[in-house]
Design an enzyme around this catalytic site. Structure first.
Site, PDB file in Angstrom:
ATOM      1  N   MET A  20       0.847  -1.198   0.000  1.00 49.20           N
ATOM      2  CA  MET A  20       0.000   0.000   0.000  1.00 49.20           C
ATOM      3  C   MET A  20       0.881   1.246   0.000  1.00 49.20           C
ATOM      4  SD  MET A  20      -2.804  -1.330   2.792  1.00 49.20           S
ATOM      5  CE  MET A  20      -1.557  -1.435   4.092  1.00 49.20           C
ATOM      6  N   ASP A  21       1.338   1.651  -1.168  1.00 43.54           N
ATOM      7  CA  ASP A  21       2.306   2.731  -1.275  1.00 43.54           C
ATOM      8  C   ASP A  21       1.635   4.016  -1.759  1.00 43.54           C
ATOM      9  OD1 ASP A  21       4.775   3.878  -1.106  1.00 43.54           O
ATOM     10  OD2 ASP A  21       5.560   3.012  -2.957  1.00 43.54           O
ATOM     11  N   GLY A  22       2.061   5.131  -1.193  1.00 45.28           N
ATOM     12  CA  GLY A  22       1.600   6.425  -1.692  1.00 45.28           C
ATOM     13  C   GLY A  22       0.782   7.248  -0.721  1.00 45.28           C
TER      14      GLY A  22
ATOM     15  N   THR B  30       1.018  -0.143  -5.441  1.00 40.51           N
ATOM     16  CA  THR B  30       0.502   1.121  -5.950  1.00 40.51           C
ATOM     17  C   THR B  30       1.587   2.194  -5.969  1.00 40.51           C
ATOM     18  OG1 THR B  30      -0.242   1.702  -3.713  1.00 40.51           O
ATOM     19  CG2 THR B  30      -1.836   0.621  -5.159  1.00 40.51           C
ATOM     20  N   SER B  31       1.254   3.342  -6.506  1.00 41.20           N
ATOM     21  CA  SER B  31       2.047   4.580  -6.530  1.00 41.20           C
ATOM     22  C   SER B  31       3.132   4.607  -7.593  1.00 41.20           C
ATOM     23  CB  SER B  31       2.675   4.883  -5.165  1.00 41.20           C
ATOM     24  OG  SER B  31       3.932   4.255  -5.010  1.00 41.20           O
TER      25      SER B  31
END
Length: 241
Positions: free
Chosen positions: A17-19, A189-190
């Site tokens: 879960m990046d960003g 993500t991101s």
């Protein structure tokens, strides 16, 4: 939606879960608000998974390397973990979702650890839906702790060198808590395209999907895009077609 084939759904989806921080900065918000939006996003993704028959969702919530972040941000994350786990207990019980937390929990706050142990125990009986949250997790640590456990068994005489194989190692990894220890699909993500020490052993034959969308904005359409990409792949597991 109609493009998805139920029989080709992954059984286990993992997410990095990046960003969250970038999402907050773009909106002029505090970092903690970004992480809070990210926590809500995880619950929403879990609901999307279970609606489509995906049994297990793993989330890389806090890596061992994340201890190097600013002290205030780390404290905020620990507070959010405890807050959301407590807040969602009625939801997990109503929806019959099992919760497991994996990682080196020796450094996390005692109050959070008590919350984790309580929710794990109260949801252990559920078997059809499973959320695995990785806190202070490192793929290298996971493999090394599995090796240490095997060495202890060998010293105790319960196993011999010839007994050690891939199946035995998998049974000692932290993902032994799930029926499907290896994720079929891993989403990050991101826009970053690396796994950052997450599930090093477990992802040997995992399909990867890298999304440019920041985690709090990752919604149903983005998830469907990842699932469509997954279902279009020819998974040969190193064998010839």
């Amino acid at each position: 939606m109609g493009l998805l084939r139920p029989e080709l759904m992954p059984r286990h989806v993992a997410v990095i879960m990046d960003g969250n921080r970038r999402w907050a900065v773009q909106r002029g918000l505090a970092t903690g608000q970004g992480h809070e939006a990210g926590a809500r996003g995880l619950v929403e993704l879990a609901q999307l998974c279970f609606k489509r028959g995906i049994h297990t969702l793993s989330a890389f919530a806090f890596s061992t390397e994340n201890w190097g972040r600013p002290h205030g941000e780390v404290n905020c994350l620990m507070f959010l973990f405890e807050k959301y786990l407590k807040l969602k207990i009625p939801f997990f019980q109503r929806e019959r979702i099992r919760i497991s937390v994996i990682g080196d929990v020796t450094k996390i706050p005692e109050s959070l650890l008590r919350t984790i142990r309580g929710i794990e125990e109260s949801t252990r009986i559920y078997s059809t839906k499973h959320i695995i949250i990785a806190i202070d997790y490192s793929g290298r640590y996971d493999i090394s702790q599995a090796c240490k456990r095997i060495v202890r068994k060998a010293k105790g005489g319960s196993i011999q060198m010839e007994d050690v194989d891939e199946d035995m190692i998998e049974k000692e990894l932290l993902t032994k808590c799930t029926e499907f220890p290896n994720p079929d699909l891993l989403i990050r993500t991101s826009g970053e395209q690396r796994i950052s020490n997450f599930y090093l052993w477990q992802s040997a034959y995992t399909e990867f999907f890298f999304s440019p969308v920041l985690w709090p904005d990752f919604g149903e359409d983005d998830f469907v895009e990842a699932l469509i990409s997954y279902q279009q792949r020819d998974r040969r597991f190193g064998q010839r077609a």
